[in-house]
Design a protein around this motif. Structure first.
Motif, PDB file in Angstrom:
ATOM      1  N   THR A  65      47.982  45.903  33.002  1.00 41.06           N
ATOM      2  CA  THR A  65      48.385  44.573  32.538  1.00 41.06           C
ATOM      3  C   THR A  65      47.429  43.482  33.029  1.00 41.06           C
ATOM      4  N   GLU A  67      48.393  40.957  34.704  1.00 37.74           N
ATOM      5  CA  GLU A  67      48.800  40.657  36.076  1.00 37.74           C
ATOM      6  C   GLU A  67      48.105  41.580  37.073  1.00 37.74           C
ATOM      7  N   VAL A  70      44.430  40.457  37.339  1.00 37.89           N
ATOM      8  CA  VAL A  70      44.328  39.219  38.121  1.00 37.89           C
ATOM      9  C   VAL A  70      44.473  39.520  39.611  1.00 37.89           C
ATOM     10  N   MET A  71      45.473  40.335  39.962  1.00 44.96           N
ATOM     11  CA  MET A  71      45.709  40.652  41.370  1.00 44.96           C
ATOM     12  C   MET A  71      44.513  41.363  41.990  1.00 44.96           C
ATOM     13  N   SER A  93      44.934  42.528  25.400  1.00 39.78           N
ATOM     14  CA  SER A  93      44.717  41.149  25.853  1.00 39.78           C
ATOM     15  C   SER A  93      43.656  40.413  25.041  1.00 39.78           C
ATOM     16  N   ASN A 104      43.021  34.687  27.456  1.00 38.33           N
ATOM     17  CA  ASN A 104      43.135  35.665  28.535  1.00 38.33           C
ATOM     18  C   ASN A 104      41.860  35.758  29.372  1.00 38.33           C
ATOM     19  N   ARG A 107      41.869  32.846  31.646  1.00 36.88           N
ATOM     20  CA  ARG A 107      42.806  33.079  32.754  1.00 36.88           C
ATOM     21  C   ARG A 107      42.178  33.973  33.821  1.00 36.88           C
ATOM     22  N   GLN A 111      41.653  32.550  37.538  1.00 30.56           N
ATOM     23  CA  GLN A 111      42.523  33.058  38.600  1.00 30.56           C
ATOM     24  C   GLN A 111      41.857  34.094  39.508  1.00 30.56           C
TER      25      GLN A 111
END
Length: 277
Positions: A65, A67, A70-71, A93, A104, A107, A111
């Protein structure tokens, strides 16, 4: 994140300028400690969606994903000071439209602090690559075997043999013309990889392609022998760390059960030794 970018950090333009020069050294990373190790020796650090299989136990990259990217991207950014950091765009995405891809990709850059994104696909993604490049988002392309498309490719098969070579060559030309600053060639015949490398004005980064590509990339856990669920033909194990870790853990368990660990040097007395706290 921009405050942490150092003057000697490589940029997409630097990578592009290496076309035909010294081979580009690229590896994946998903954590801060591994990123520090990779950064010391590599030109490109890729936060790959292979994280889904390597660290999360997923059967393919399809379950990864935004998320997750990003992490892991933010974690890798804390360990990178010199190499170009690129983050994979996960399945779903970017395929819908260039606008979706921009939202995306923006982002991910915002991030994580990455300097570029990577997406899979050739001719079909050319308009999206051009859209992103025109909006200050550097794109590394990925053609040949594209793991996010395994359901349509019929598995992890070599791409571009025989008459299929024309399709891969068209994909390569399309992503270069669209503005990608580099392209990953995965699991394509050596002669085709050489032809593409000679034909394109942007660097080619091989993984199961050819030693004559402008650079090479591997999944770091594969080349260190940390991920042994399977070993693709194109992987060379430069270490066998899974075996070393297994032996160390077994030794730890043995010593705990025998009460030989912790020893006197690992525990604390009632009084602090003089000069210590």
């Amino acid at each position: 994140m921009s405050a942490n970018i150092k003057a000697n950090t490589l940029t997409p333009s630097d990578i592009l300028a290496r076309k035909g020069g010294d081979p580009l050294v690229c590896l994946t990373a998903y954590t801060t400690p591994m990123a520090r190790l990779v950064d010391a020796h590599c030109d490109v650090v890729l936060v790959g969606d292979s994280v889904g299989m390597v660290l999360h136990g997923l059967p393919s990259t399809l379950g990864v994903t935004m998320e997750m990217m990003v992490m892991h991207g933010a974690a890798v950014a804390r360990g990178v000071s010199r190499a170009l950091m690129v983050v994979d765009m996960p399945f779903g995405s970017y395929e819908e439209s260039p606008e979706q891809a921009f939202r995306n990709a923006a982002r991910l850059m915002r991030q994580t602090g990455c300097a570029a994104v990577k997406l899979e696909g050739g001719v079909a993604m050319a308009d999206t690559i051009a859209y992103l490049a025109a909006r200050s988002i550097p794109v590394m392309a990925h053609i040949g075997l594209t793991p996010q498309a395994i359901n349509t490719l019929g598995g992890y098969k070599v791409q571009g043999r025989g008459d299929d070579a024309a399709r891969i060559l068209s994909d390569a030309r399309a992503v270069a013309e669209a503005g990608a600053f580099a392209v990953v060639l995965e699991k394509v015949p050596e002669s085709l990889a050489n032809q593409i490398t000679a034909d394109l004005p942007i660097p080619t980064i091989g993984i199961g392609a050819s030693a004559d590509c402008d650079g090479q990339i591997l999944v770091v856990d594969d080349m260190l022998g940390l991920f042994a669920a399977f070993k693709p033909k194109f992987v060379k194990r430069f270490a066998e760390l899974e075996g070393d870790a297994d032996a160390a853990i077994a030794d730890y368990a043995k010593q705990v059960r025998a009460r030989s660990f912790p020893g006197p040097e690992h525990v604390f007395g009632d009084q602090a030794p003089e000069g210590t706290t």
